[in-house]
Design a protein around this motif. Sequence first.
Motif, PDB file in Angstrom:
ATOM      1  N   VAL A 339     -10.361   8.456  -3.029  1.00 49.53           N
ATOM      2  CA  VAL A 339      -9.835   7.423  -2.166  1.00 49.53           C
ATOM      3  C   VAL A 339     -10.446   6.007  -2.859  1.00 49.53           C
ATOM      4  CG1 VAL A 339     -12.095   7.738  -0.914  1.00 49.53           C
ATOM      5  CG2 VAL A 339     -10.262   6.868   0.296  1.00 49.53           C
ATOM      6  N   HIS A 340     -11.466   6.094  -3.535  1.00 52.51           N
ATOM      7  CA  HIS A 340     -12.075   4.879  -4.220  1.00 52.51           C
ATOM      8  C   HIS A 340     -10.811   4.296  -5.022  1.00 52.51           C
ATOM      9  CE1 HIS A 340     -15.327   2.846  -6.580  1.00 52.51           C
ATOM     10  NE2 HIS A 340     -14.470   1.908  -6.081  1.00 52.51           N
ATOM     11  N   GLY A 341     -10.334   5.362  -6.093  1.00 57.18           N
ATOM     12  CA  GLY A 341      -9.266   5.001  -6.967  1.00 57.18           C
ATOM     13  C   GLY A 341      -7.944   4.632  -6.294  1.00 57.18           C
ATOM     14  N   ALA A 342      -7.774   5.098  -5.191  1.00 56.29           N
ATOM     15  CA  ALA A 342      -6.609   4.973  -4.486  1.00 56.29           C
ATOM     16  C   ALA A 342      -6.661   3.333  -3.760  1.00 56.29           C
ATOM     17  CB  ALA A 342      -6.175   5.781  -3.368  1.00 56.29           C
ATOM     18  N   ALA A 343      -7.662   2.906  -3.440  1.00 57.61           N
ATOM     19  CA  ALA A 343      -8.103   1.784  -2.750  1.00 57.61           C
ATOM     20  C   ALA A 343      -8.043   0.759  -3.791  1.00 57.61           C
ATOM     21  CB  ALA A 343      -9.634   1.710  -2.052  1.00 57.61           C
ATOM     22  N   ILE A 344      -8.514   0.865  -5.007  1.00 59.42           N
ATOM     23  CA  ILE A 344      -8.347  -0.119  -6.063  1.00 59.42           C
ATOM     24  C   ILE A 344      -6.893  -0.290  -6.328  1.00 59.42           C
ATOM     25  CG2 ILE A 344      -8.886  -0.693  -8.492  1.00 59.42           C
ATOM     26  CD1 ILE A 344     -11.425   0.822  -7.956  1.00 59.42           C
ATOM     27  N   TYR A 345      -6.090   0.973  -6.520  1.00 55.85           N
ATOM     28  CA  TYR A 345      -4.761   0.748  -7.025  1.00 55.85           C
ATOM     29  C   TYR A 345      -3.816   0.092  -5.794  1.00 55.85           C
ATOM     30  CZ  TYR A 345      -0.408   2.288  -8.909  1.00 55.85           C
ATOM     31  OH  TYR A 345       1.104   2.579  -9.450  1.00 55.85           O
ATOM     32  N   SER A 346      -4.238   0.352  -4.469  1.00 57.60           N
ATOM     33  CA  SER A 346      -3.379  -0.162  -3.634  1.00 57.60           C
ATOM     34  C   SER A 346      -3.738  -1.659  -3.407  1.00 57.60           C
ATOM     35  CB  SER A 346      -3.866   0.239  -2.272  1.00 57.60           C
ATOM     36  OG  SER A 346      -3.360  -0.310  -1.142  1.00 57.60           O
ATOM     37  N   MET A 348      -4.294  -3.685  -6.310  1.00 62.77           N
ATOM     38  CA  MET A 348      -3.812  -4.300  -7.164  1.00 62.77           C
ATOM     39  C   MET A 348      -2.181  -4.242  -7.133  1.00 62.77           C
ATOM     40  SD  MET A 348      -5.862  -2.441 -10.080  1.00 62.77           S
ATOM     41  CE  MET A 348      -4.643  -2.899 -11.528  1.00 62.77           C
ATOM     42  N   HIS A 349      -1.532  -3.362  -6.155  1.00 58.41           N
ATOM     43  CA  HIS A 349      -0.111  -3.525  -6.005  1.00 58.41           C
ATOM     44  C   HIS A 349       0.251  -3.823  -4.544  1.00 58.41           C
ATOM     45  CE1 HIS A 349      -1.040  -0.918  -9.529  1.00 58.41           C
ATOM     46  NE2 HIS A 349       0.327  -0.996  -9.929  1.00 58.41           N
ATOM     47  N   GLY A 350      -0.263  -4.605  -3.853  1.00 61.30           N
ATOM     48  CA  GLY A 350      -0.026  -5.293  -2.857  1.00 61.30           C
ATOM     49  C   GLY A 350      -0.158  -4.318  -1.668  1.00 61.30           C
ATOM     50  N   ARG A 351      -1.112  -3.804  -1.427  1.00 58.31           N
ATOM     51  CA  ARG A 351      -1.363  -2.617  -0.187  1.00 58.31           C
ATOM     52  C   ARG A 351      -0.116  -1.587  -0.287  1.00 58.31           C
ATOM     53  NH1 ARG A 351      -6.160  -2.729   1.224  1.00 58.31           N
ATOM     54  NH2 ARG A 351      -5.523  -2.051   3.267  1.00 58.31           N
ATOM     55  N   GLU A 352       0.423  -1.062  -1.377  1.00 57.97           N
ATOM     56  CA  GLU A 352       1.327  -0.107  -1.394  1.00 57.97           C
ATOM     57  C   GLU A 352       0.859   1.067  -2.432  1.00 57.97           C
ATOM     58  OE1 GLU A 352       5.794   0.956  -2.835  1.00 57.97           O
ATOM     59  OE2 GLU A 352       5.205  -1.181  -2.523  1.00 57.97           O
ATOM     60  N   LEU A 353       0.743   2.255  -1.984  1.00 61.43           N
ATOM     61  CA  LEU A 353       0.250   3.347  -2.698  1.00 61.43           C
ATOM     62  C   LEU A 353       1.117   4.285  -3.060  1.00 61.43           C
ATOM     63  CD1 LEU A 353      -2.667   4.419  -3.841  1.00 61.43           C
ATOM     64  CD2 LEU A 353      -3.069   5.625  -1.877  1.00 61.43           C
ATOM     65  N   ASN A 354       1.741   3.971  -3.998  1.00 63.79           N
ATOM     66  CA  ASN A 354       2.685   4.955  -4.578  1.00 63.79           C
ATOM     67  C   ASN A 354       2.745   5.088  -6.076  1.00 63.79           C
ATOM     68  OD1 ASN A 354       5.150   6.318  -5.076  1.00 63.79           O
ATOM     69  ND2 ASN A 354       6.544   4.647  -5.093  1.00 63.79           N
ATOM     70  N   VAL A 355       1.698   5.943  -6.215  1.00 60.71           N
ATOM     71  CA  VAL A 355       1.348   6.391  -7.868  1.00 60.71           C
ATOM     72  C   VAL A 355       1.988   6.950  -8.479  1.00 60.71           C
ATOM     73  CG1 VAL A 355      -1.095   6.777  -9.058  1.00 60.71           C
ATOM     74  CG2 VAL A 355      -1.240   5.818  -6.596  1.00 60.71           C
ATOM     75  N   PRO A 356       2.305   6.718  -9.878  1.00 57.97           N
ATOM     76  CA  PRO A 356       3.010   7.679 -10.508  1.00 57.97           C
ATOM     77  C   PRO A 356       2.330   8.977 -10.886  1.00 57.97           C
ATOM     78  CG  PRO A 356       3.084   5.510 -11.483  1.00 57.97           C
ATOM     79  CD  PRO A 356       2.320   5.495 -10.366  1.00 57.97           C
ATOM     80  N   PHE A 357       3.073   9.925 -11.048  1.00 55.77           N
ATOM     81  CA  PHE A 357       2.443  11.479 -11.113  1.00 55.77           C
ATOM     82  C   PHE A 357       1.566  11.482 -12.421  1.00 55.77           C
ATOM     83  CE2 PHE A 357       2.966  15.150 -13.657  1.00 55.77           C
ATOM     84  CZ  PHE A 357       2.086  16.256 -12.758  1.00 55.77           C
ATOM     85  N   ASN A 416      -4.133   3.514   5.654  1.00 54.08           N
ATOM     86  CA  ASN A 416      -4.323   1.941   5.777  1.00 54.08           C
ATOM     87  C   ASN A 416      -4.278   1.699   4.177  1.00 54.08           C
ATOM     88  OD1 ASN A 416      -5.176   2.005   8.380  1.00 54.08           O
ATOM     89  ND2 ASN A 416      -7.361   2.690   7.800  1.00 54.08           N
ATOM     90  N   LEU A 417      -4.142   2.330   3.435  1.00 53.04           N
ATOM     91  CA  LEU A 417      -4.075   2.088   2.264  1.00 53.04           C
ATOM     92  C   LEU A 417      -2.439   1.799   1.857  1.00 53.04           C
ATOM     93  CD1 LEU A 417      -6.823   3.987   0.210  1.00 53.04           C
ATOM     94  CD2 LEU A 417      -6.952   1.660   0.782  1.00 53.04           C
ATOM     95  N   GLY A 418      -1.755   2.593   2.559  1.00 53.81           N
ATOM     96  CA  GLY A 418      -0.275   2.275   2.257  1.00 53.81           C
ATOM     97  C   GLY A 418       0.352   3.209   1.711  1.00 53.81           C
ATOM     98  N   PHE A 419      -0.249   4.597   1.696  1.00 54.99           N
ATOM     99  CA  PHE A 419       0.285   5.654   0.987  1.00 54.99           C
ATOM    100  C   PHE A 419       1.328   6.251   1.431  1.00 54.99           C
ATOM    101  CE2 PHE A 419       0.104  10.471   0.208  1.00 54.99           C
ATOM    102  CZ  PHE A 419      -0.108  10.414  -1.041  1.00 54.99           C
ATOM    103  N   LEU A 420       2.659   6.435   0.504  1.00 52.36           N
ATOM    104  CA  LEU A 420       3.879   6.874   0.707  1.00 52.36           C
ATOM    105  C   LEU A 420       3.911   8.288   0.826  1.00 52.36           C
ATOM    106  CD1 LEU A 420       6.021   4.267  -1.526  1.00 52.36           C
ATOM    107  CD2 LEU A 420       5.054   4.181   1.015  1.00 52.36           C
ATOM    108  N   TRP A 421       3.937   8.989   1.957  1.00 55.68           N
ATOM    109  CA  TRP A 421       4.050  10.443   2.185  1.00 55.68           C
ATOM    110  C   TRP A 421       5.366  10.791   1.810  1.00 55.68           C
ATOM    111  CZ3 TRP A 421      -0.354  12.829   3.566  1.00 55.68           C
ATOM    112  CH2 TRP A 421      -1.563  11.911   4.044  1.00 55.68           C
ATOM    113  N   LYS A 422       6.351  10.057   1.863  1.00 58.36           N
ATOM    114  CA  LYS A 422       7.657  10.581   1.316  1.00 58.36           C
ATOM    115  C   LYS A 422       8.307   9.553   0.425  1.00 58.36           C
ATOM    116  CE  LYS A 422       8.781  13.426   5.488  1.00 58.36           C
ATOM    117  NZ  LYS A 422       9.641  13.579   6.295  1.00 58.36           N
TER     118      LYS A 422
END
Length: 453
Positions: A339-346, A348-357, A416-422
């Motif tokens: 969740v810490h890494g996801a928050a930083i990534y989100s 850095m990418h405009g509150r969108e959490l769509n991290v490449p595999f 809240n971090l903008g995680f894309l479930w699909k």
Amino acid sequence: MQIMIYVLELFLFLLCCWPSNGISAIDAFVLQRKRDFPQIKVRRYSLIDITYSRRNRYNTRYYNTLLQSTVQPRWWSKRDISELPFDSSLRVLEAYHRIHGDLVIPGSFIVPSTNEYPKEWHGVKLAKHIYTMRWWQRHISQNKDRVSQLNKLSFVWERLQPRWNLFVEALGIYRNLYGDVMVPATFTVPRRNDWPKACWDLPLGGIVQRVRLRHDYLIGDNAIERKQQLDRLGFVYDVSEYKFQKFLKALKWFNRLDRENSTSSHLNSAIRVPSKFVVPDNDEMWPSDLWNYQLGAKCMAVRQKKLYVKSHPERKQALEDIGFRLKSGNASFGWLDVVHGAAIYSQMHGRELNVPFSFVVPAPPTENPEASCLDAWPWPERLWGLKLGQRLKDIRLKGAYLKGKDADLRRAQLDNLGFLWKPPRGRRRRGIASEDVVEEDDDIICTVIDSDI
């Protein structure tokens, strides 16, 4: 055919029961056994038992068992074995040496009732009556000429000392060979040259257990002196406490080395040990008694099975004081990293959490080792190398970290971090590297490069 069988049985009967001096062979054997071993009921063999049949094989086994009996005769039970003359002792020692090649007699050895040994020693524990100061004072102390006779048989003179001395000597050698005195309960001193002959076949592990549980040898006038001897050898009276203190020591060393090797200013106060961590061998940074210690497996056992801490609240408090969390295992720490890494990534990418595999949290570029670049780097050191893309994919497809009472809270954090479930299907465009500027000043520019976007 039936007649021939009857003739054969009659011949065997006459052959085995033909009288000798008025007494048959079977009757002579029965009388002899009753005279020597009256407490054993000697079976009277019949004609059917003597004939060659299937039953005869079992009767023969019973007959052989009687011959090899090691039960001491009743007529000898009221006599003191130490009253036997030295010549009798010498004969039994010579017989043992001739059969076994030495006089390192185990304490459990019982003289068998065979022709090789003198009859008066049958059924006697040999070492118990030979290797004693009483036997030495009676037969050897005033007859120095007998020493040479025993030396020819390689008599172990060190066995004449008290058993306590042999125990302490064996315990010291065990510590020199293995580094401690944690002797297994089943350990018996082997017949090797690195052990003195006087200690061979000594049940060292059993004696250690009796000292711990029953305080053998530690009662009486010599109790204080003997306890001091054991303390100098590092004797362990409470095995559970010893193992816990070793675990606590390993945790403290791991925490200290982990903090010394970390250059990040943001450190979690809790001790985090990988589940497969083993203290490296021959590492001078670790104490030698901790080499090859499976610290990661011990941490899991403490958390999951309450190893060392069950019914010991003071031990739980000792672990909490140094930062070891009993209720927050590595799984919880793993979620905190994600969740810490996801928050930083989100962020850095405009509150969108769509991290490449294939995304892995990067370390600072090696071409800019200046401290200013390290301070501006957005990823903390403890997250370097974290496979954030793989972790988030496991959350999306397998529901990782989303089980238990905290599942709803963690889902809300990701939302809240903008995680894309699909996430949208299709491949990402490759070949174009996007750079996110972190900080720019007059001297240096530090950037975060994501080659998968």
